[in-house]
Design a protein around this motif. Structure first.
Motif, PDB file in Angstrom:
ATOM      1  N   VAL A  84       0.836  -1.198   0.000  1.00  6.31           N
ATOM      2  CA  VAL A  84       0.000   0.000   0.000  1.00  6.31           C
ATOM      3  C   VAL A  84       0.874   1.252   0.000  1.00  6.31           C
ATOM      4  O   VAL A  84       0.621   2.215  -0.746  1.00  6.31           O
ATOM      5  CB  VAL A  84      -0.945   0.020   1.232  1.00  6.31           C
ATOM      6  N   VAL A  85       1.895   1.237   0.831  1.00  8.12           N
ATOM      7  CA  VAL A  85       2.805   2.387   0.923  1.00  8.12           C
ATOM      8  C   VAL A  85       3.453   2.661  -0.433  1.00  8.12           C
ATOM      9  O   VAL A  85       3.481   3.805  -0.910  1.00  8.12           O
ATOM     10  CB  VAL A  85       3.889   2.130   1.995  1.00  8.12           C
ATOM     11  N   ASP A  86       3.968   1.623  -1.055  1.00 12.23           N
ATOM     12  CA  ASP A  86       4.631   1.783  -2.358  1.00 12.23           C
ATOM     13  C   ASP A  86       3.665   2.346  -3.398  1.00 12.23           C
ATOM     14  O   ASP A  86       4.022   3.232  -4.187  1.00 12.23           O
ATOM     15  CB  ASP A  86       5.191   0.440  -2.840  1.00 12.23           C
ATOM     16  N   ALA A  87       2.438   1.833  -3.401  1.00 13.12           N
ATOM     17  CA  ALA A  87       1.453   2.304  -4.383  1.00 13.12           C
ATOM     18  C   ALA A  87       1.066   3.756  -4.124  1.00 13.12           C
ATOM     19  O   ALA A  87       0.925   4.553  -5.054  1.00 13.12           O
ATOM     20  CB  ALA A  87       0.206   1.413  -4.334  1.00 13.12           C
ATOM     21  N   ALA A  88       0.927   4.111  -2.855  1.00 14.87           N
ATOM     22  CA  ALA A  88       0.504   5.476  -2.507  1.00 14.87           C
ATOM     23  C   ALA A  88       1.535   6.513  -2.933  1.00 14.87           C
ATOM     24  O   ALA A  88       1.173   7.608  -3.399  1.00 14.87           O
ATOM     25  CB  ALA A  88       0.265   5.569  -1.007  1.00 14.87           C
ATOM     26  N   PHE A  89       2.806   6.186  -2.793  1.00 15.69           N
ATOM     27  CA  PHE A  89       3.847   7.166  -3.101  1.00 15.69           C
ATOM     28  C   PHE A  89       4.384   7.050  -4.521  1.00 15.69           C
ATOM     29  O   PHE A  89       5.145   7.916  -4.961  1.00 15.69           O
ATOM     30  CB  PHE A  89       4.986   7.059  -2.088  1.00 15.69           C
ATOM     31  N   ALA A  90       3.989   6.021  -5.245  1.00 12.02           N
ATOM     32  CA  ALA A  90       4.405   5.908  -6.641  1.00 12.02           C
ATOM     33  C   ALA A  90       3.802   7.045  -7.460  1.00 12.02           C
ATOM     34  O   ALA A  90       4.371   7.477  -8.466  1.00 12.02           O
ATOM     35  CB  ALA A  90       3.989   4.558  -7.215  1.00 12.02           C
ATOM     36  N   GLN A  91       2.643   7.508  -7.023  1.00  5.79           N
ATOM     37  CA  GLN A  91       1.974   8.637  -7.678  1.00  5.79           C
ATOM     38  C   GLN A  91       1.538   9.609  -6.590  1.00  5.79           C
ATOM     39  O   GLN A  91       0.349   9.835  -6.378  1.00  5.79           O
ATOM     40  CB  GLN A  91       0.766   8.154  -8.477  1.00  5.79           C
ATOM     41  N   ARG A  92       2.523  10.171  -5.902  1.00  7.42           N
ATOM     42  CA  ARG A  92       2.228  10.913  -4.683  1.00  7.42           C
ATOM     43  C   ARG A  92       1.415  12.192  -4.903  1.00  7.42           C
ATOM     44  O   ARG A  92       0.828  12.720  -3.950  1.00  7.42           O
ATOM     45  CB  ARG A  92       3.515  11.216  -3.913  1.00  7.42           C
ATOM     46  N   ARG A  93       1.364  12.695  -6.118  1.00  8.72           N
ATOM     47  CA  ARG A  93       0.570  13.901  -6.354  1.00  8.72           C
ATOM     48  C   ARG A  93      -0.912  13.590  -6.514  1.00  8.72           C
ATOM     49  O   ARG A  93      -1.745  14.488  -6.474  1.00  8.72           O
ATOM     50  CB  ARG A  93       1.072  14.626  -7.606  1.00  8.72           C
ATOM     51  N   LYS A  94      -1.230  12.322  -6.709  1.00  7.98           N
ATOM     52  CA  LYS A  94      -2.619  11.937  -6.888  1.00  7.98           C
ATOM     53  C   LYS A  94      -3.283  11.669  -5.539  1.00  7.98           C
ATOM     54  O   LYS A  94      -2.611  11.356  -4.565  1.00  7.98           O
ATOM     55  CB  LYS A  94      -2.720  10.678  -7.758  1.00  7.98           C
ATOM     56  N   THR A  95      -4.611  11.775  -5.525  1.00  7.83           N
ATOM     57  CA  THR A  95      -5.338  11.387  -4.322  1.00  7.83           C
ATOM     58  C   THR A  95      -5.174   9.885  -4.129  1.00  7.83           C
ATOM     59  O   THR A  95      -4.878   9.150  -5.077  1.00  7.83           O
ATOM     60  CB  THR A  95      -6.829  11.718  -4.443  1.00  7.83           C
ATOM     61  N   LEU A  96      -5.387   9.418  -2.912  1.00 11.07           N
ATOM     62  CA  LEU A  96      -5.247   7.989  -2.650  1.00 11.07           C
ATOM     63  C   LEU A  96      -6.268   7.172  -3.435  1.00 11.07           C
ATOM     64  O   LEU A  96      -5.997   6.031  -3.817  1.00 11.07           O
ATOM     65  CB  LEU A  96      -5.390   7.723  -1.151  1.00 11.07           C
ATOM     66  N   ARG A  97      -7.426   7.744  -3.701  1.00 14.52           N
ATOM     67  CA  ARG A  97      -8.424   7.023  -4.506  1.00 14.52           C
ATOM     68  C   ARG A  97      -7.840   6.654  -5.866  1.00 14.52           C
ATOM     69  O   ARG A  97      -8.020   5.541  -6.355  1.00 14.52           O
ATOM     70  CB  ARG A  97      -9.676   7.881  -4.685  1.00 14.52           C
ATOM     71  N   ALA A  98      -7.108   7.602  -6.461  1.00 14.23           N
ATOM     72  CA  ALA A  98      -6.504   7.357  -7.769  1.00 14.23           C
ATOM     73  C   ALA A  98      -5.208   6.554  -7.648  1.00 14.23           C
ATOM     74  O   ALA A  98      -4.973   5.606  -8.403  1.00 14.23           O
ATOM     75  CB  ALA A  98      -6.227   8.685  -8.463  1.00 14.23           C
ATOM     76  N   ALA A  99      -4.365   6.916  -6.672  1.00  9.28           N
ATOM     77  CA  ALA A  99      -3.054   6.264  -6.549  1.00  9.28           C
ATOM     78  C   ALA A  99      -3.176   4.787  -6.204  1.00  9.28           C
ATOM     79  O   ALA A  99      -2.340   3.972  -6.609  1.00  9.28           O
ATOM     80  CB  ALA A  99      -2.224   6.979  -5.487  1.00  9.28           C
ATOM     81  N   LEU A 100      -4.226   4.417  -5.465  1.00  4.44           N
ATOM     82  CA  LEU A 100      -4.394   3.025  -5.033  1.00  4.44           C
ATOM     83  C   LEU A 100      -5.321   2.225  -5.945  1.00  4.44           C
ATOM     84  O   LEU A 100      -5.661   1.074  -5.635  1.00  4.44           O
ATOM     85  CB  LEU A 100      -4.929   2.978  -3.598  1.00  4.44           C
TER      86      LEU A 100
END
Length: 290
Positions: free
Chosen positions: A229-245
Motif C-alpha cells: 500500500v505504501v509503495d502504491a501510494a507514493f508511486a503517484q504521490r501527487r494523486k489522491t489515494l483514490r486514484a493512486a491506489l
C-alpha cells in the motif's frame, strides 16, 4: 570497565598516518569518508546512548575512529568491514591504542549485507555510517536478521536523514519514513559537518536514531501487505489515494471503498498518512484484489 588513555582515540594526524602506512585511499564507491575528530566520535556514541552492557555491531569501521570510542563505552564491539586492507589492520589498531579492551573486540571481514551471524553475544545496538543508496536496505536487513538489536544510529546524508525522520505532512515524508516507522521509533538525532571527515564530503551528514518498537504495529495485515500500500501510494504521490491506489485495489471505486472502511479520506494523499493508517487500508483490501 577499565579506563582508557586520553589519546587512545584517533586524531587527524593518526588517521592520515595509518592510511599512508596501509596505502589506503578513500573511495566514493564504498562511501569512505573517515571521521578524524575525536570529539565527534564521542558525541556519536553519546547520541547513540551506548551502555556499558551493550554489544554493539559497527558496520564499516574503516580505520577505527568510531570503533575505539565505542569500545570506551560498550561491553563489546563487533565490527563488520568489507575492505580487505582495512579489515586486516583494525585489530592491530585496537590492540595498540586500547590494549585493555582488545579482548572485547571482534572483526568480521564481510559485506554487511551478507552477514547472517555474528561472534559472541547477540548484538543490542548498531552503529552505521551508510551511503544514501544503501541505507534503507541495510536497516531492514539487519533488523530482520538480528532481532536482538534494540537501538540503531545511522549516519547518512543530511537529506536522507530528513526523509527517514520526517513526520506525516512534511514535504519529504515518503516511503523510507513510513517503512522505518513500521519497525521503530525514529527521530533526527543531530548533524555532522563536513570538516570532521577526511576527505571532506560534498554534503553534510545527519544522525538518525531508530529504537525498535516494543510492540509491533497492531494490524492483521502482514508487513508485505502494508508495504504494498505504501509503495502504491507514493508511486503517484501527487494523486489522491483514490486514484493512486486504484491499481492496488483493482479499480478506483474499490480503492475508495477500502479507504472509507479504513477511516481515511479518499481525497487524502499518501504524505498525510501514518503507518497505522496504511496498515488499516491494507486490512481492508477488496477480496477481488487479493
Amino acid at each position: 570497565m577499565s579506563s582508557t588513555e586520553p589519546d587512545a582515540l584517533l586524531g587527524p594526524a593518526d588517521i592520515r598516518d595509518l592510511a599512508a602506512k596501509l596505502g589506503v585511499r578513500p573511495t566514493k564507491q564504498r562511501g569512505q569518508n573517515f571521521v578524524i575528530d575525536a570529539n565527534t566520535v564521542r558525541r556519536i556514541v553519546r547520541t547513540a546512548e551506548v551502555r556499558p552492557d551493550d554489544t554493539v555491531v559497527e558496520v564499516g569501521p574503516g580505520l577505527g575512529s568510531l570503533t575505539l570510542a565505542l569500545l570506551e563505552a560498550a561491553d563489546r564491539v563487533v565490527a563488520v568491514e568489507i575492505d580487505e586492507v582495512l579489515a586486516a589492520a583494525l585489530p592491530a589498531t585496537v590492540q595498540a591504542r586500547m590494549p585493555g579492551r582488545a579482548d572485547r573486540f571482534a572483526l568480521v571481514h564481510s559485506d554487511a549485507m551478507l552477514v547472517t551471524e555474528l561472534p559472541g553475544p547477540a548484538p543490542t545496538a548498531r552503529e552505521a555510517p551508510l551511503p544514501h543508496n544503501q541505507a534503507d536496505t541495510h536497516r531492514r536487513t539487519h533488523r530482520e536478521r538480528f532481532p536482538s538489536i534494540e537501538r540503531t544510529l545511522v549516519m547518512v546524508q543530511a537529506e536522507v536523514a530528513d526523509r527517514l525522520a520526517a513526520r506525516p505532512g512534511n514535504k519529504v515524508y515518503g516511503v523510507p519514513s513510513v517503512k522505518a516507522n513500521w519497525y521503530a521509533e525514529v527521530k533526527r538525532a543531530g548533524s555532522i559537518g563536513r570538516t570532521v571527515f577526511w576527505p571532506a564530503p560534498n554534503v553534510d551528514s545527519g544522525l538518525v536514531s531508530l529504537v525498535r518498537r516494543t510492540e509491533p504495529i497492531a494490524t492483521t495485515a502482514s508487513r508485505a501487505e502494508v508495504f504494498a500500500v505504501v509503495d502504491a501510494a507514493f508511486a503517484q504521490r501527487r494523486k489522491t489515494l483514490r486514484a493512486a491506489l486504484s491499481g492496488w485495489a483493482g479499480s478506483a471505486p474499490a480503492a475508495e471503498a477500502a479507504l472509507v472502511a479504513a477511516g481515511v479520506s479518499p481525497q487524502a494523499r499518501g504524505e498525510a498518512l501514518t503507518v497505522e493508517e496504511f496498515a488499516a487500508i491494507a486490512e481492508n483490501k477488496p477480496e477481488a484484489a487479493l
